[in-house]
Design a protein around this motif. Structure first.
Motif, PDB file in Angstrom:
ATOM      1  N   PRO A  53       4.517  -3.524   4.814  1.00 32.77           N
ATOM      2  CA  PRO A  53       4.960  -2.376   5.614  1.00 32.77           C
ATOM      3  C   PRO A  53       5.923  -2.739   6.739  1.00 32.77           C
ATOM      4  O   PRO A  53       6.541  -1.845   7.327  1.00 32.77           O
ATOM      5  N   HIS A  54       6.088  -4.021   7.032  1.00 32.93           N
ATOM      6  CA  HIS A  54       6.984  -4.438   8.102  1.00 32.93           C
ATOM      7  C   HIS A  54       8.447  -4.267   7.694  1.00 32.93           C
ATOM      8  O   HIS A  54       9.146  -3.400   8.201  1.00 32.93           O
ATOM      9  N   ARG A  55       8.901  -5.061   6.746  1.00 32.54           N
ATOM     10  CA  ARG A  55      10.291  -4.989   6.317  1.00 32.54           C
ATOM     11  C   ARG A  55      10.430  -4.802   4.802  1.00 32.54           C
ATOM     12  O   ARG A  55      11.480  -5.048   4.236  1.00 32.54           O
ATOM     13  N   ARG A  56       9.315  -4.395   4.148  1.00 29.49           N
ATOM     14  CA  ARG A  56       9.302  -4.068   2.715  1.00 29.49           C
ATOM     15  C   ARG A  56       9.612  -5.282   1.836  1.00 29.49           C
ATOM     16  O   ARG A  56      10.266  -5.184   0.797  1.00 29.49           O
ATOM     17  N   VAL A  57       9.129  -6.441   2.234  1.00 31.82           N
ATOM     18  CA  VAL A  57       9.261  -7.648   1.424  1.00 31.82           C
ATOM     19  C   VAL A  57       8.233  -7.610   0.292  1.00 31.82           C
ATOM     20  O   VAL A  57       7.097  -7.152   0.478  1.00 31.82           O
ATOM     21  N   ASP A  58       8.613  -8.102  -0.871  1.00 35.22           N
ATOM     22  CA  ASP A  58       7.735  -8.143  -2.036  1.00 35.22           C
ATOM     23  C   ASP A  58       6.615  -9.156  -1.795  1.00 35.22           C
ATOM     24  O   ASP A  58       6.857 -10.362  -1.662  1.00 35.22           O
ATOM     25  N   LEU A  59       5.363  -8.686  -1.780  1.00 36.26           N
ATOM     26  CA  LEU A  59       4.223  -9.562  -1.511  1.00 36.26           C
ATOM     27  C   LEU A  59       3.876 -10.464  -2.688  1.00 36.26           C
ATOM     28  O   LEU A  59       2.972 -11.306  -2.566  1.00 36.26           O
ATOM     29  N   PHE A  60       4.574 -10.329  -3.791  1.00 31.66           N
ATOM     30  CA  PHE A  60       4.414 -11.288  -4.887  1.00 31.66           C
ATOM     31  C   PHE A  60       4.697 -12.710  -4.396  1.00 31.66           C
ATOM     32  O   PHE A  60       4.107 -13.675  -4.872  1.00 31.66           O
ATOM     33  N   GLU A  66      -7.043 -18.296   2.946  1.00 33.17           N
ATOM     34  CA  GLU A  66      -7.926 -17.985   4.071  1.00 33.17           C
ATOM     35  C   GLU A  66      -8.278 -16.500   4.113  1.00 33.17           C
ATOM     36  O   GLU A  66      -8.132 -15.823   5.120  1.00 33.17           O
ATOM     37  N   CYS A  67      -8.741 -16.006   2.944  1.00 31.81           N
ATOM     38  CA  CYS A  67      -9.251 -14.628   2.811  1.00 31.81           C
ATOM     39  C   CYS A  67      -8.210 -13.563   3.138  1.00 31.81           C
ATOM     40  O   CYS A  67      -8.529 -12.515   3.731  1.00 31.81           O
ATOM     41  N   GLY A  68      -6.960 -13.807   2.762  1.00 31.18           N
ATOM     42  CA  GLY A  68      -5.943 -12.784   2.951  1.00 31.18           C
ATOM     43  C   GLY A  68      -4.634 -13.150   2.281  1.00 31.18           C
ATOM     44  O   GLY A  68      -4.401 -14.299   1.901  1.00 31.18           O
ATOM     45  N   LEU A  69      -3.776 -12.149   2.139  1.00 32.08           N
ATOM     46  CA  LEU A  69      -2.450 -12.341   1.554  1.00 32.08           C
ATOM     47  C   LEU A  69      -1.419 -12.231   2.672  1.00 32.08           C
ATOM     48  O   LEU A  69      -1.331 -11.198   3.340  1.00 32.08           O
ATOM     49  N   ARG A  70      -0.646 -13.291   2.857  1.00 27.58           N
ATOM     50  CA  ARG A  70       0.290 -13.359   3.973  1.00 27.58           C
ATOM     51  C   ARG A  70       1.723 -13.202   3.478  1.00 27.58           C
ATOM     52  O   ARG A  70       2.174 -13.927   2.582  1.00 27.58           O
ATOM     53  N   CYS A  71       2.458 -12.261   4.059  1.00 25.86           N
ATOM     54  CA  CYS A  71       3.881 -12.102   3.777  1.00 25.86           C
ATOM     55  C   CYS A  71       4.624 -13.322   4.315  1.00 25.86           C
ATOM     56  O   CYS A  71       4.416 -13.740   5.465  1.00 25.86           O
ATOM     57  N   VAL A  72       5.501 -13.902   3.509  1.00 24.53           N
ATOM     58  CA  VAL A  72       6.171 -15.132   3.930  1.00 24.53           C
ATOM     59  C   VAL A  72       7.342 -14.873   4.871  1.00 24.53           C
ATOM     60  O   VAL A  72       7.890 -15.820   5.448  1.00 24.53           O
ATOM     61  N   TYR A  73       7.733 -13.606   5.081  1.00 26.97           N
ATOM     62  CA  TYR A  73       8.896 -13.319   5.924  1.00 26.97           C
ATOM     63  C   TYR A  73       8.538 -13.467   7.399  1.00 26.97           C
ATOM     64  O   TYR A  73       9.098 -14.311   8.112  1.00 26.97           O
ATOM     65  N   GLY A  75       5.007 -13.322   8.356  1.00 26.12           N
ATOM     66  CA  GLY A  75       3.633 -13.799   8.454  1.00 26.12           C
ATOM     67  C   GLY A  75       2.549 -12.746   8.545  1.00 26.12           C
ATOM     68  O   GLY A  75       1.381 -13.094   8.773  1.00 26.12           O
ATOM     69  N   TRP A  76       2.907 -11.464   8.420  1.00 27.91           N
ATOM     70  CA  TRP A  76       1.841 -10.457   8.456  1.00 27.91           C
ATOM     71  C   TRP A  76       0.868 -10.737   7.317  1.00 27.91           C
ATOM     72  O   TRP A  76       1.260 -10.985   6.178  1.00 27.91           O
ATOM     73  N   LYS A  77      -0.433 -10.669   7.653  1.00 27.81           N
ATOM     74  CA  LYS A  77      -1.471 -11.036   6.691  1.00 27.81           C
ATOM     75  C   LYS A  77      -2.473  -9.891   6.536  1.00 27.81           C
ATOM     76  O   LYS A  77      -2.883  -9.276   7.513  1.00 27.81           O
ATOM     77  N   PHE A  78      -2.863  -9.639   5.269  1.00 21.63           N
ATOM     78  CA  PHE A  78      -3.709  -8.485   4.950  1.00 21.63           C
ATOM     79  C   PHE A  78      -4.942  -8.923   4.165  1.00 21.63           C
ATOM     80  O   PHE A  78      -4.871  -9.809   3.308  1.00 21.63           O
ATOM     81  N   ASP A  79      -6.069  -8.255   4.456  1.00 22.26           N
ATOM     82  CA  ASP A  79      -7.268  -8.535   3.665  1.00 22.26           C
ATOM     83  C   ASP A  79      -7.323  -7.600   2.455  1.00 22.26           C
ATOM     84  O   ASP A  79      -6.416  -6.785   2.232  1.00 22.26           O
ATOM     85  N   VAL A  80      -8.397  -7.709   1.657  1.00 22.00           N
ATOM     86  CA  VAL A  80      -8.465  -6.950   0.403  1.00 22.00           C
ATOM     87  C   VAL A  80      -8.558  -5.447   0.638  1.00 22.00           C
ATOM     88  O   VAL A  80      -8.297  -4.653  -0.272  1.00 22.00           O
ATOM     89  N   SER A  81      -8.914  -5.032   1.848  1.00 24.64           N
ATOM     90  CA  SER A  81      -8.998  -3.601   2.168  1.00 24.64           C
ATOM     91  C   SER A  81      -7.738  -3.071   2.829  1.00 24.64           C
ATOM     92  O   SER A  81      -7.681  -1.899   3.228  1.00 24.64           O
ATOM     93  N   GLY A  82      -6.732  -3.943   2.987  1.00 23.65           N
ATOM     94  CA  GLY A  82      -5.475  -3.508   3.575  1.00 23.65           C
ATOM     95  C   GLY A  82      -5.402  -3.632   5.082  1.00 23.65           C
ATOM     96  O   GLY A  82      -4.416  -3.212   5.700  1.00 23.65           O
ATOM     97  N   ASN A  83      -6.414  -4.210   5.696  1.00 25.18           N
ATOM     98  CA  ASN A  83      -6.399  -4.393   7.147  1.00 25.18           C
ATOM     99  C   ASN A  83      -5.521  -5.584   7.528  1.00 25.18           C
ATOM    100  O   ASN A  83      -5.441  -6.572   6.792  1.00 25.18           O
ATOM    101  N   VAL A  84      -4.883  -5.501   8.706  1.00 24.37           N
ATOM    102  CA  VAL A  84      -4.048  -6.594   9.199  1.00 24.37           C
ATOM    103  C   VAL A  84      -4.934  -7.648   9.860  1.00 24.37           C
ATOM    104  O   VAL A  84      -5.729  -7.347  10.750  1.00 24.37           O
ATOM    105  N   LEU A  85      -4.787  -8.885   9.415  1.00 26.74           N
ATOM    106  CA  LEU A  85      -5.540  -9.999   9.977  1.00 26.74           C
ATOM    107  C   LEU A  85      -4.718 -10.828  10.964  1.00 26.74           C
ATOM    108  O   LEU A  85      -5.271 -11.467  11.853  1.00 26.74           O
ATOM    109  N   ASP A  86      -3.388 -10.810  10.797  1.00 28.51           N
ATOM    110  CA  ASP A  86      -2.557 -11.671  11.648  1.00 28.51           C
ATOM    111  C   ASP A  86      -1.145 -11.115  11.695  1.00 28.51           C
ATOM    112  O   ASP A  86      -0.644 -10.563  10.696  1.00 28.51           O
TER     113      ASP A  86
END
Length: 408
Positions: A53-60, A66-73, A75-86
């Motif tokens: 949701p930050h700059r629409r980078v493909d999260l692929f 560490e229990c989340g998916l981090r955007c490499v652009y 660094g925004w990181k999301f858990d399995v429920s869509g919450n922001v962790l970092d």
């Protein structure tokens, strides 16, 4: 119709596509939405909007750690429920961390598949439909997946159309002078010669709690009928009659990617014993070979005319295409991505097709008028089987095959 489909748990991926914790994320497209799936460090499954949701980078391209998916652009990181962790590029006291949430859908693993629920949370079923292939041990089932470039309805209608089986999928006896195509037709299994001998079955369609029970009746002898009994289970599951009472059962899930594409999941299973005990049912033989690029597109496809061999078509089978699954794909895809049904000329052999279309419209009406659908909330009603059976004339097919169609 999309709102109807969203009320059901839907197969999205093979479990083997996300084999372990913190493995690479997987792109998923369902019901016209681009999503990303990942299995986190604790083994939980997340299905999120594919674009940060930050700059629409493909999260692929994201880091699954560490229990989340981090955007490499950034660094925004999301858990399995869509919450922001970092949010490492934002101040530590930024309110955005609590305000931002990426779209997510509930997901679970069951029966060798990853399932997603994309509907109203207030109506989410506790579990997916209890189809038998999900209830048997993993050794008793084989699940495959391929891409079909057509609307899901064309797949479902092929799955409930018993009249094509003895024609499209028939083998041919050697050419002899004076013997035409119809005289040379042979069933794909010698035990089912009725399919080739009687190519105009009479259809009987019964409504059921889960969808439809479809009996296609063919002449077996002067005293008996052969019944090929198939199941349609809402919203997009079909079951194929086994070739013998002791043989494995097969079925499909025709899952809409969008209006023009479908994930075709094919399931083989045995209630009683491992599939390795059945000759010819190892995955290499039953699978439609797909490309190894993650697309699940068949190696033989529209671009190469499905590998059609005209010599084979003259001498060995009705299509010149190898494999029942690929023969079906060729027919369904080359109708066009979406068929103009106003140009069809339906016949008596299309009774199940007509009934299915009415059923789906009725489900849409039910949801619109009541806000509810009963089937998704009753997963136990999906515990049924298909059957192929010879019965004396005068015996109702549903009664005569009841024991074979019941899941314990």
């Amino acid at each position: 119709m999309g709102e109807v489909l969203r009320r059901y748990w839907m197969p999205a991926l093979l479990s083997e596509e996300m084999p372990e914790a913190d493995c690479a994320p997987v792109r998923v497209r369902l019901l016209g939405e681009d999503l990303i799936a990942f299995r986190d460090t604790d083994g939980r499954i997340g299905v999120l909007d594919r674009f940060c949701p930050h700059r629409r980078v493909d999260l692929f391209f994201g880091r699954n750690e560490e229990c989340g998916l981090r955007c490499v652009y950034h660094g925004w990181k999301f858990d399995v429920s869509g919450n922001v962790l970092d949010m490492p590029a934002e101040p530590a006291n930024s309110p955005m961390r609590d305000e931002v949430k990426i779209k997510s859908y509930p997901a679970m693993e069951w029966g060798g598949l990853i399932w997603v629920y994309m509907g109203d949370p207030d109506h989410m079923p506790d579990r997916p439909p209890e189809l038998e292939w999900g209830l048997v041990p993993s050794t008793h089932r084989n699940i495959q997946k391929r891409l079909q470039e057509n609307n899901y309805a064309q797949g479902v209608e092929g799955g409930i159309d018993s009249s094509h089986v003895g024609i499209l999928h028939s083998l041919l006896s050697p050419r002899e002078p004076g013997r035409g195509f119809r005289e040379r037709q042979q069933a794909i299994d010698p035990r089912l010669s009725f399919l080739a001998q009687d190519t105009a079955p009479k259809f009987f369609v019964r409504p059921s709690d889960y969808g439809m029970l479809i009996g296609a009746r063919r002449k077996a002898s002067e005293e008996e009928f052969y019944w090929r009994i198939t199941q349609f289970l809402a919203p997009f599951y079909t079951m194929i009659a086994p070739r013998s009472p002791e043989g494995p059962i097969a079925g499909h899930a025709w899952v809409p990617i969008d209006d023009y594409n479908t994930w075709t999941f094919t399931m083989y299973w045995s209630p009683d014993r491992p599939l390795r005990e059945f000759e010819g049912l190892d995955s290499a033989k039953v699978n439609v070979p797909v490309l190894d690029d993650g697309s699940f597109k068949p190696v033989h496809n529209r671009s190469n005319n499905y590998g059609i061999d005209r010599a084979m078509q003259r001498d060995k089978n009705s299509t010149g295409i190898i494999g029942i699954g690929l023969q079906d794909s060729a027919i369904q895809e080359t109708m066009g991505p979406i068929v103009d049904r106003s140009r069809e000329m339906l016949g008596s052999g299309d009774a199940a097709i007509v009934a299915w279309r009415k059923l789906m419209l009725a489900l849409a009406d039910e949801l619109e008028s009541t806000g509810k659908l009963h089937q998704p909330l009753q997963p136990e009603i999906y515990r049924v089987r298909s059957a192929g059976i010879v019965l004396p004339r005068g015996v109702d097919f549903a009664d005569g095959a009841r024991e074979r169609m019941t899941v314990a």
